[in-house]
Motif scaffolding. Structure first.
Motif, PDB file in Angstrom:
ATOM      1  N   GLY A  12       0.913  -0.856   0.133  1.00 59.37           N
ATOM      2  CA  GLY A  12      -0.120   0.080  -0.222  1.00 59.37           C
ATOM      3  C   GLY A  12       0.698   1.444  -0.189  1.00 59.37           C
ATOM      4  O   GLY A  12      -0.253   2.496  -0.011  1.00 59.37           O
ATOM      5  N   SER A  13       2.111   1.601  -0.244  1.00 59.29           N
ATOM      6  CA  SER A  13       3.155   2.557  -0.667  1.00 59.29           C
ATOM      7  C   SER A  13       2.507   3.552  -1.272  1.00 59.29           C
ATOM      8  O   SER A  13       2.901   4.677  -1.099  1.00 59.29           O
ATOM      9  CB  SER A  13       4.220   1.954   0.351  1.00 59.29           C
ATOM     10  OG  SER A  13       4.282   1.178  -1.752  1.00 59.29           O
ATOM     11  N   GLY A  14       2.254   2.436  -3.125  1.00 58.66           N
ATOM     12  CA  GLY A  14       1.985   2.821  -3.774  1.00 58.66           C
ATOM     13  C   GLY A  14       2.987   2.962  -4.957  1.00 58.66           C
ATOM     14  O   GLY A  14       3.556   3.711  -5.441  1.00 58.66           O
ATOM     15  N   LYS A  15       4.004   2.256  -4.943  1.00 57.93           N
ATOM     16  CA  LYS A  15       4.436   1.832  -5.292  1.00 57.93           C
ATOM     17  C   LYS A  15       4.497   1.421  -7.354  1.00 57.93           C
ATOM     18  O   LYS A  15       5.139   2.071  -8.186  1.00 57.93           O
ATOM     19  CB  LYS A  15       5.867   0.549  -4.613  1.00 57.93           C
ATOM     20  CG  LYS A  15       5.343  -0.558  -5.181  1.00 57.93           C
ATOM     21  CD  LYS A  15       6.003  -1.446  -4.395  1.00 57.93           C
ATOM     22  CE  LYS A  15       5.312  -2.758  -4.374  1.00 57.93           C
ATOM     23  NZ  LYS A  15       4.774  -2.535  -3.236  1.00 57.93           N
ATOM     24  N   THR A  16       3.357   0.860  -7.698  1.00 56.86           N
ATOM     25  CA  THR A  16       2.521   1.100  -8.247  1.00 56.86           C
ATOM     26  C   THR A  16       1.832   2.427  -8.898  1.00 56.86           C
ATOM     27  O   THR A  16       2.246   2.292  -9.995  1.00 56.86           O
ATOM     28  CB  THR A  16       1.242  -0.583  -8.566  1.00 56.86           C
ATOM     29  OG1 THR A  16       1.882  -1.689  -7.854  1.00 56.86           O
ATOM     30  CG2 THR A  16       1.138  -1.040  -9.439  1.00 56.86           C
ATOM     31  N   THR A  17       1.705   3.041  -8.629  1.00 57.78           N
ATOM     32  CA  THR A  17       1.147   4.034  -9.106  1.00 57.78           C
ATOM     33  C   THR A  17       2.428   4.866  -8.779  1.00 57.78           C
ATOM     34  O   THR A  17       2.485   5.591 -10.606  1.00 57.78           O
ATOM     35  CB  THR A  17       0.376   5.207  -7.788  1.00 57.78           C
ATOM     36  OG1 THR A  17      -0.851   3.762  -7.196  1.00 57.78           O
ATOM     37  CG2 THR A  17      -0.254   6.186  -8.042  1.00 57.78           C
ATOM     38  N   ARG A 144      -8.909  -0.169  -1.420  1.00 53.07           N
ATOM     39  CA  ARG A 144      -8.779  -0.928  -3.044  1.00 53.07           C
ATOM     40  C   ARG A 144      -9.181  -2.764  -2.212  1.00 53.07           C
ATOM     41  O   ARG A 144      -9.966  -2.670  -3.536  1.00 53.07           O
ATOM     42  CB  ARG A 144      -6.943  -0.891  -2.922  1.00 53.07           C
ATOM     43  CG  ARG A 144      -6.765  -1.316  -3.890  1.00 53.07           C
ATOM     44  CD  ARG A 144      -5.320  -1.661  -4.948  1.00 53.07           C
ATOM     45  NE  ARG A 144      -4.925  -2.536  -3.728  1.00 53.07           N
ATOM     46  CZ  ARG A 144      -3.269  -2.754  -3.281  1.00 53.07           C
ATOM     47  NH1 ARG A 144      -2.099  -2.359  -3.821  1.00 53.07           N
ATOM     48  NH2 ARG A 144      -2.717  -3.870  -2.117  1.00 53.07           N
ATOM     49  N   ASN A 175       4.605   8.915   0.240  1.00 55.63           N
ATOM     50  CA  ASN A 175       3.653   9.360  -0.123  1.00 55.63           C
ATOM     51  C   ASN A 175       2.615   9.746   0.713  1.00 55.63           C
ATOM     52  O   ASN A 175       1.178   8.321   0.764  1.00 55.63           O
ATOM     53  CB  ASN A 175       3.606   7.946  -1.556  1.00 55.63           C
ATOM     54  CG  ASN A 175       2.144   8.134  -1.236  1.00 55.63           C
ATOM     55  OD1 ASN A 175       1.402   9.456  -1.984  1.00 55.63           O
ATOM     56  ND2 ASN A 175       1.536   6.539  -1.735  1.00 55.63           N
TER      57      ASN A 175
HETATM   58  P1  ATP Z   1       0.925  -3.651  -2.877  1.00 53.43           P
HETATM   59  O1  ATP Z   1       1.689  -3.492  -2.198  1.00 53.43           O
HETATM   60  O2  ATP Z   1      -0.104  -3.766  -2.049  1.00 53.43           O
HETATM   61  O3  ATP Z   1       0.401  -3.590  -4.436  1.00 53.43           O
HETATM   62  P2  ATP Z   1       1.758  -0.400  -4.019  1.00 53.43           P
HETATM   63  O4  ATP Z   1       2.935  -0.321  -3.407  1.00 53.43           O
HETATM   64  O5  ATP Z   1       2.196  -0.436  -5.410  1.00 53.43           O
HETATM   65  O6  ATP Z   1       0.970  -2.154  -3.362  1.00 53.43           O
HETATM   66  P3  ATP Z   1      -0.919   1.224  -4.887  1.00 53.43           P
HETATM   67  O7  ATP Z   1      -1.180  -0.371  -4.963  1.00 53.43           O
HETATM   68  O8  ATP Z   1       0.380   1.929  -5.863  1.00 53.43           O
HETATM   69  O9  ATP Z   1       0.845   0.910  -4.082  1.00 53.43           O
HETATM   70  O10 ATP Z   1      -1.145   1.763  -3.870  1.00 53.43           O
HETATM   71  C1  ATP Z   1      -2.307   1.326  -2.528  1.00 53.43           C
HETATM   72  C2  ATP Z   1      -3.776   2.112  -3.374  1.00 53.43           C
HETATM   73  O11 ATP Z   1      -3.776   3.610  -2.530  1.00 53.43           O
HETATM   74  C3  ATP Z   1      -4.258   2.159  -4.706  1.00 53.43           C
HETATM   75  O12 ATP Z   1      -5.602   2.350  -4.534  1.00 53.43           O
HETATM   76  C4  ATP Z   1      -3.415   3.289  -5.468  1.00 53.43           C
HETATM   77  O13 ATP Z   1      -4.595   3.843  -5.464  1.00 53.43           O
HETATM   78  C5  ATP Z   1      -4.260   4.238  -3.659  1.00 53.43           C
HETATM   79  N1  ATP Z   1      -3.252   5.445  -4.151  1.00 53.43           N
HETATM   80  C6  ATP Z   1      -1.694   5.117  -3.656  1.00 53.43           C
HETATM   81  N2  ATP Z   1      -1.125   6.234  -3.312  1.00 53.43           N
HETATM   82  C7  ATP Z   1      -1.804   7.322  -3.139  1.00 53.43           C
HETATM   83  C8  ATP Z   1      -1.682   9.221  -2.808  1.00 53.43           C
HETATM   84  N3  ATP Z   1      -1.632   9.775  -2.545  1.00 53.43           N
HETATM   85  N4  ATP Z   1      -3.438   9.504  -2.561  1.00 53.43           N
HETATM   86  C9  ATP Z   1      -4.004   8.572  -2.430  1.00 53.43           C
HETATM   87  N5  ATP Z   1      -4.704   6.978  -3.454  1.00 53.43           N
HETATM   88  C10 ATP Z   1      -3.330   7.135  -3.150  1.00 53.43           C
END
Ligand code: ATP
Length: 194
Positions: A12-17, A144, A175
């Protein structure tokens, strides 16, 4: 050869985003976790090895990897998880090397949840960590995936603590706010890499 930046972050850190933003800015991203998920279905050699380790049920009646079964089977079996990883990780490494050979940009990114855990940062030019407060990450994953707080917490507890990752990272994106800010930070970081 292009410089490889390892991109990582906890659940959930946002790395994929961030990875999607990086692609929007014109840089290629190799998604290790996605490729790992694909490879277990693409490689007959892996199929045989995984069935040997976990049983035929690791693949469903259509011959597809049963992620849920495997996750449940190895969740509390450290040894088996390690053996599974010893099958999958080298295959991903080879797949990455093949991908890398085809790249023409001077800078490419490799997204992996386990960058530091597997010491893959040592094979990268630099590491880029995306991090956020635990409660914010938990909230995002709950929204999510429809998971409970407790479920997200259980995953976090198994991951390397954020403070340890922060110590190891060359570049860090915090983030904790919104997507606009995240995109701006991403742009700054990638164009500052030299
Ligand atoms: P995982 O390891 O669980 O796959 P991740 O690190 O790839 O997670 P993301 O999927 O990029 O994380 O982000 C987690 C969720 O939070 C997604 O639904 C994304 O849209 C949302 N998100 C990420 N950053 C933000 C932000 N700054 N503001 C609002 N929503 C966000």
């Amino acid at each position: 050869a292009p410089k490889v930046i390892g991109l990582t972050g906890g659940i959930g850190s946002g790395k994929t985003t961030v990875a999607r933003f990086i692609e929007e800015f014109g840089f290629p991203v190799y998604y290790s976790d996605d490729r790992a998920k694909a490879i277990v279905n693409e490689s007959e050699d892996l199929k045989i090895k995984i069935k040997e380790l976990l049983g035929d049920e690791a693949y469903d009646s259509n011959g597809l990897y049963d992620r849920k079964f495997v996750a449940e089977k190895v969740f509390n079996n450290k040894e088996q998880l390690q053996e599974l990883n010893e099958i999958i990780h080298p295959a991903v490494r080879i797949d990455f090397e093949e991908w890398l050979k085809k790249q023409t940009k001077y800078l490419v990114f490799k997204e992996t949840a386990l960058l530091f855990e597997l010491k893959l940062n040592r094979q990268c030019y630099k590491s880029l960590l995306v991090t956020a407060e635990d409660n914010i990450r938990a909230k995002r994953v709950m929204d999510r995936d429809g998971k409970t707080y407790r479920e997200v917490e259980a995953v976090m507890e198994k991951q390397m603590p954020e403070k340890d990752k922060i110590k190891l990272a060359d570049c860090i994106i915090y983030n904790n706010t919104n997507l606009e800010d995240l995109k701006e930070q991403t742009e700054q970081v990638i164009f500052d890499i030299e």
